[in-house]
Scaffold this motif. Structure first.
Motif, PDB file in Angstrom:
ATOM      1  N   GLN A 123       0.839  -1.195   0.000  1.00  0.00           N
ATOM      2  CA  GLN A 123       0.000   0.000   0.000  1.00  0.00           C
ATOM      3  C   GLN A 123       0.867   1.234   0.000  1.00  0.00           C
ATOM      4  O   GLN A 123       1.937   1.240   0.609  1.00  0.00           O
ATOM      5  CB  GLN A 123      -0.871   0.049   1.276  1.00  0.00           C
ATOM      6  N   CYS A 124       0.383   2.302  -0.653  1.00  0.00           N
ATOM      7  CA  CYS A 124       0.936   3.609  -0.333  1.00  0.00           C
ATOM      8  C   CYS A 124      -0.195   4.614  -0.230  1.00  0.00           C
ATOM      9  O   CYS A 124      -1.202   4.515  -0.913  1.00  0.00           O
ATOM     10  CB  CYS A 124       2.027   4.067  -1.291  1.00  0.00           C
ATOM     11  N   GLY A 125      -0.024   5.554   0.675  1.00  0.00           N
ATOM     12  CA  GLY A 125      -1.057   6.559   0.895  1.00  0.00           C
ATOM     13  C   GLY A 125      -0.453   7.812   1.474  1.00  0.00           C
ATOM     14  O   GLY A 125       0.539   7.753   2.202  1.00  0.00           O
ATOM     15  N   GLU A 152      -4.387  -0.911  -5.954  1.00  0.00           N
ATOM     16  CA  GLU A 152      -4.565   0.534  -6.176  1.00  0.00           C
ATOM     17  C   GLU A 152      -4.489   0.875  -7.658  1.00  0.00           C
ATOM     18  O   GLU A 152      -3.675   1.698  -8.084  1.00  0.00           O
ATOM     19  CB  GLU A 152      -3.494   1.309  -5.396  1.00  0.00           C
ATOM     20  N   GLU A 200      -3.816   4.209  -9.089  1.00  0.00           N
ATOM     21  CA  GLU A 200      -2.498   4.755  -8.773  1.00  0.00           C
ATOM     22  C   GLU A 200      -1.398   4.166  -9.652  1.00  0.00           C
ATOM     23  O   GLU A 200      -0.293   4.714  -9.699  1.00  0.00           O
ATOM     24  CB  GLU A 200      -2.179   4.549  -7.283  1.00  0.00           C
ATOM     25  N   GLY A 202      -7.563   3.227  -5.146  1.00  0.00           N
ATOM     26  CA  GLY A 202      -6.343   3.682  -4.481  1.00  0.00           C
ATOM     27  C   GLY A 202      -6.574   4.077  -3.036  1.00  0.00           C
ATOM     28  O   GLY A 202      -5.616   4.169  -2.266  1.00  0.00           O
ATOM     29  N   ASP A 211      -6.784   4.084   0.566  1.00  0.00           N
ATOM     30  CA  ASP A 211      -6.007   3.122   1.360  1.00  0.00           C
ATOM     31  C   ASP A 211      -6.835   2.092   2.123  1.00  0.00           C
ATOM     32  O   ASP A 211      -6.641   0.889   1.951  1.00  0.00           O
ATOM     33  CB  ASP A 211      -5.084   3.860   2.341  1.00  0.00           C
TER      34      ASP A 211
HETATM   35 CA   LIG Z   1      -3.426   4.543  -1.689  1.00  0.00          CA
END
Ligand SMILES: [Ca+2]
Ligand SMILES: [Ca+2]
Ligand SMILES: [Ca+2]
Ligand SMILES: [Ca+2]
Ligand SMILES: [Ca+2]
Lengths: 503, 503
Positions: B267-269, B301, B304, B397, B399
Motif C-alpha cells: 500500500q501507499c497513501g 490501487e 495509482e 487507491g 487506502d
Molecule cells: Ca493509496
C-alpha cells in the motif's frame, strides 16, 4: 387473540389482509368468502374474481395487476401479482385540520434559535483515516471521568465514516458528503463539535470550513493528525481541545419550548404487511398532530414512496414543489438505471416474507406515516430544513443512510416503524421504534418503544395510537431515554449516502 | 543535514528532485544549473531547456509534457507540467534473481494449510444494522475477562460496515460485498468467526453461507438479532457462542513456518515526492526478496498505477495476464467515466503539496513498491489469492478500501509507505508504516515503523533498507507488535469497496 380474521382497508379494494395465519377453507364472514389457500399472517387474500391483466386494489389504489386469473379466497402475492405502471388519479388533496392544544417539551435552545433534544459533543471526522483517533478521543474522554463535572452534557459522540478520500474533489459526491458532515455537526443536539482530519485527505479542513462558513469558537475546534504529530499527540490534543469546550457546553439547561421547534425524521425499515396498516397510519396521525402544532416532520426514502408520489403531488402547496419532487424521482430513475437497478424492485426478502408483493403496495403504506398534512417543502439529502410542516427530504430507503441525511438536515428525533424488528438507534438524535405488530413487540421487548400492533386486534384506534406516539415523542424530546438509547446505539449508524466512484 | 541538494533518478531525465527546500539562485554543481525559483523539498527542478509541448522525464519515463517553455533551474510542477498520453515502450522485462537464504517466521498454521500471523476471533456483520451488536459482543467479551483463560487469542475483532441492505440482491455490488465479507472471515489471521445479522437485510445469512460453502463448526457460528429476540439477547447469544469457540481457537500456537507462506499487501497513501524515490523502491526490494523466498506480494490501487501499466504488461508471465489487467484498466475507465471522474486526475491536494504533479509520475513511483519480480497473477478485488509471487489485485487507491480488499484476498500483513503521514492500521492483519522521508518519521514517531528517508540523505541504500524491511516484516509476522497495533488501530478501518446505487 384477534376478534377479526381480516382487515379491509378501503371499500373499493379487491383484497383484504389476514390478521392471523388462515388455513385453506376458512370462512371469512364479513367478506362472504372462503380461503382456497393457506394465507400467512399479514398477507393478502382476494375477495373478488380478478381476471389476469386487471388491477389489484389495496388502500383503494392499484398496487399491480393479476399475472393470472385469481379467484375469491386465493392468496395474492408474488405468484399471481405483478408490478404495473397503471396509476389512477389521486383523489383531491385531503383536508387537513388542526386539532391539538398547545404542547411543550424541555429542550436546549441554541444561540441560533434552534432547539435540541439532547446536549452532546461531537467528534467529527473528515476521512476514515481519522476515525480511530476520533473514537479514541471520545473513549478517553468518557473513561477519564472528564464529564463528571459537566452533568448537562449527554456524552461525546464520534462521527466516523468510510470515505473522505479516494473521491472527486468537486461535484455531487463531494457536495453530498461535506453537506452531510457539516449538517450533522450543525444539528442542534450538539452543543459543540471537534473536527479531526488526517491532513492529506480530499476533504481539506480549511476549504471545508470556508465553504460552510465555519469559524473557530468554544463551540467548534479543528485540527489534523499530521499537523499534530501523529496518533498519540492527536488524541491528547483532542482531549485538551474538548476541555476548553466543556464549560460552555455544560452551561445550557433544558427549558420549556413549544412543540413547533421539534423536527422529526420519519423512517420505516424491515417493513411487513402490517407497516402500512398499523404503525405507519398511527405515525401519520402523530405527524398530523405535530404539524398542527407548528412542528416539522421529514418524509424521506424516495425509493420507498416510488409509485405513490402522485399522492404527494396532490398535497403539494405549490406547482414548484411538484416539479422539485418530480425532478428527484427522475434523478432516481436515472441513478438506478446507470447502476442497472430498478426502482420497482425494492421489497426486500424480509418485506416479501411479511406479505408485501410490489413496490407500489409498499409505497402506499410508506407514505401513510406522513399523515394528511400539506407538503410545504422538498429538499435534497442533508440540505438544511427551513420550513415548518411536512417536508420531503430525498434519500435512499436504506434506514441508517436515510436517517443520517435527516439528522444532517436538522432532525432532532427519529420515529421509526418496523415490522420485522429493526435494531436501529441514533446519536445525536434519539430514535423511537414503533412495532407494527404485537408479535415483534413481544419478541424484541428491549428494542421496541411502542406497540402499534394493537390497532389490528381492536386494542387501540389509529387516533389513540397517534396521540400516544406524540406524547412519547415529547417525553423523549424532554430527556426520557428511548429504548435504543438505553441499549447504547448510535456510534455505528452514521452512514452518509455514498454517490460516485471510489478511486 | 543532507550532503546532496538533488537526486537524479535516471540519466535520461530532464528533471531532478530537491532533497531540501532550495532558494532561488542555488547552484547545483552536479547538474551544472542554478535554481531560478524556490524549489520546495521533494519537488522537481528542470536540468535542461524543455520547450512547450515536449516531454518531461523522471524515472527515465515520460511523466507529462511542458505546458509552457521551461528553462533549466525552473520549478516543474502544476504551473508548467500537464498530463499527457505519450508513453514510450517499456524496456525489456527486468531480470529477476533470487538471492535470499531460506527464512522462517512463527505463524499459526490452519487446518486448510494457510498460515496466519495473528490469532483473532472475528465478529462479522452482514449489514450495518448488526454493527452495534457486533461491537457490543466484542466489547463485552474483552471487558468480562473472558479471554484471560485463552492467552493464545489476540482479541475479538468486530467487522462492521455501512452496507448490506438498500442494495441489489444480485450483480457486481452484491458479489463484491459478500466476497469481501467472507474473504475477510476466511483470512488465516482469524481462528474463528461469528457472523451476526439483523434478519431482514438483503444479504440473507442462509444464502450467504450456501454461496460460500460455509458450514457451522467450532470455527464458525451465525445467528440473527431478529431470530434471537433483540439486541440484549443477541449480545448474550453472541457471548455464549464465543465461549464455545474459544477453546479450539486457543489450542493453536505459533510454529516455525517458511517465509513462502506470507502474503503481504502493498500500500501507499499520503504519497509525496519521496514515495517513489525512497520507501517504494525499498519496499520493492523487500518484495523481491520475499518473492525469491516463495512468498506472495499483492500490488493493488489500480488508479495509482494508471499510466504505468505498460511496465506491468512487460513483466506478465503470460499474454492472458496482460489481457486480464488490460480488461481491469478498461473497466476502470468506464467506471470513472460513468461517474464523470477522470483516471488521470488522481493526485490529492496532499500529493501535490508533496511535489507530485501528474498521475503518471505518481504511478511510476507507486509501481516501484512491487520491485522487479514477474507478474504471476491478476485477481479481482477480494478474490482469493492462489499463486505465490507478485500478484496484482484490482482495487481503488483509497487506502483503507484497498487494504480491506487485500485482507479479504488473504493478505496476512500490510506494508504501507507514506510521505505525508498515514494513520492507517488494520485488524486482523498487522500493518507496518514505512516513512518516505525522515521528517515525517520524526514528526509522527508513534505511528511510523521504519524510516526510509535515510535513503535520500545517504544513510542507507535501497538494498539495505529492503533487507531491513524484510527482517521487520518477519518479526511482526512472528508476533512483534507494529506501531499501529500498539496504538490500537484496526476496528474502524474495514472499508469494503462500494459499487452501485444505494436504494
Ligand atoms: Ca493509496
Ligand atoms: Ca420506508
Ligand atoms: Ca427504510
Ligand atoms: Ca466501520
Ligand atoms: Ca499507491
Amino acid at each position: 387473540m384477534p376478534s377479526i380474521a381480516t382487515i379491509r382497508l378501503n371499500p373499493n379494494d379487491n383484497v383484504v389482509v389476514a390478521v392471523t395465519a388462515l388455513e385453506p377453507g376458512t370462512e371469512i364472514v364479513a367478506e362472504g368468502i372462503t380461503t382456497r389457500d393457506a394465507i400467512p399472517f399479514g398477507h393478502k387474500v382476494s375477495t373478488k374474481p380478478i381476471p389476469r391483466g386487471t388491477p389489484v386494489r389495496k388502500y383503494g389504489q392499484v398496487i399491480g395487476v393479476a399475472s393470472e386469473d385469481i379467484a375469491p379466497g386465493q392468496h395474492v402475492h408474488v405468484q399471481n401479482l405483478a408490478f404495473s405502471d397503471l396509476r389512477e388519479e389521486a383523489d383531491a388533496a385531503p383536508v387537513f385540520e388542526a386539532h391539538e392544544r398547545p404542547r411543550t417539551f424541555l429542550g436546549y435552545k441554541r444561540a441560533n434559535g434552534k432547539v435540541g433534544t439532547r446536549n452532546y459533543i461531537g467528534v467529527l471526522t473528515s476521512v476514515n483515516c481519522s476515525a480511530t483517533v476520533a473514537r479514541h478521543i471520545a473513549e478517553a474522554a468518557e473513561k477519564s471521568g472528564l464529564l463528571k463535572d459537566y452533568p448537562n452534557i449527554d456524552g461525546i459522540v464520534p462521527i466516523t465514516h468510510p470515505s473522505g478520500c479516494g473521491m472527486a474533489v468537486k461535484g455531487e459526491g463531494y457536495d453530498l458528503l461535506t453537506r452531510t458532515l457539516w449538517g450533522t455537526g450543525a444539528n442542534p443536539n450538539f452543543a459543540a463539535v471537534l473536527l479531526v482530519g488526517l491532513g492529506c485527505e480530499m476533504i481539506q479542513l480549511a476549504r471545508f470550513k470556508q465553504e460552510y462558513g465555519i469559524t473557530d469558537s468554544e463551540h467548534f475546534q479543528s485540527f489534523t493528525i499530521q499537523d499534530t504529530g501523529g496518533t498519540k499527540r492527536a488524541i491528547a490534543e483532542g482531549l485538551a481541545r474538548l476541555k476548553t469546550m466543556l464549560p460552555a457546553a455544560n452551561a445550557i439547561t433544558r427549558t420549556p419550548q413549544p412543540a413547533s421547534e421539534l423536527v422529526i425524521g420519519l423512517q420505516c425499515g424491515g417493513s411487513d404487511g402490517w407497516s402500512g396498516i398499523t404503525a405507519n397510519p398511527a405515525l401519520g396521525n402523530a405527524s398530523d398532530r405535530l404539524v398542527s402544532l407548528g412542528g416539522t416532520v421529514l418524509l424521506s426514502e424516495t425509493p420507498e414512496i416510488y409509485g405513490a408520489e402522485h399522492l404527494l403531488y396532490a398535497r403539494a402547496q405549490s406547482p414548484a414543489l411538484v416539479e422539485k419532487l418530480r425532478a428527484r424521482i427522475t434523478w432516481w430513475e436515472e441513478y438506478t438505471a446507470i447502476h442497472k437497478m430498478e426502482m420497482n424492485n425494492n421489497p426486500s426478502p424480509g418485506n416479501k416474507a411479511g406479505g408485501l408483493t410490489t413496490i407500489l403496495e409498499k409505497s402506499l403504506g410508506a407514505v401513510a406515516k406522513a399523515g394528511t398534512s400539506p407538503l410545504v417543502d422538498v429538499i435534497e439529502y442533508a440540505e438544511p430544513v427551513k420550513k415548518h410542516g411536512l417536508v420531503f427530504m430525498d434519500s435512499p430507503g436504506f434506514d441508517p443512510c436515510s436517517a443520517t441525511g435527516q439528522v444532517a438536515s436538522g432532525a432532532t428525533m427519529i420515529a421509526f416503524t418496523t415490522g420485522r424488528g429493526s435494531a436501529y438507534g441514533c446519536k445525536p438524535s434519539p430514535s423511537i421504534k414503533l412495532a407494527t405488530n404485537s408479535e415483534v413487540y413481544r419478541k424484541m421487548p428491549d428494542d421496541m418503544d411502542l406497540d402499534c400492533g394493537t390497532i389490528a386486534t381492536g386494542g387501540a384506534t389509529v387516533e389513540e395510537k397517534g396521540a400516544e406516539i406524540l406524547d412519547y415523542l415529547l417525553a423523549v424530546a424532554s430527556g426520557q431515554k428511548s429504548k435504543s438509547e438505553e441499549l447504547g446505539y448510535g456510534d455505528m449508524e452514521f452512514v452518509p449516502w455514498h454517490i460516485g466512484a471510489v478511486m
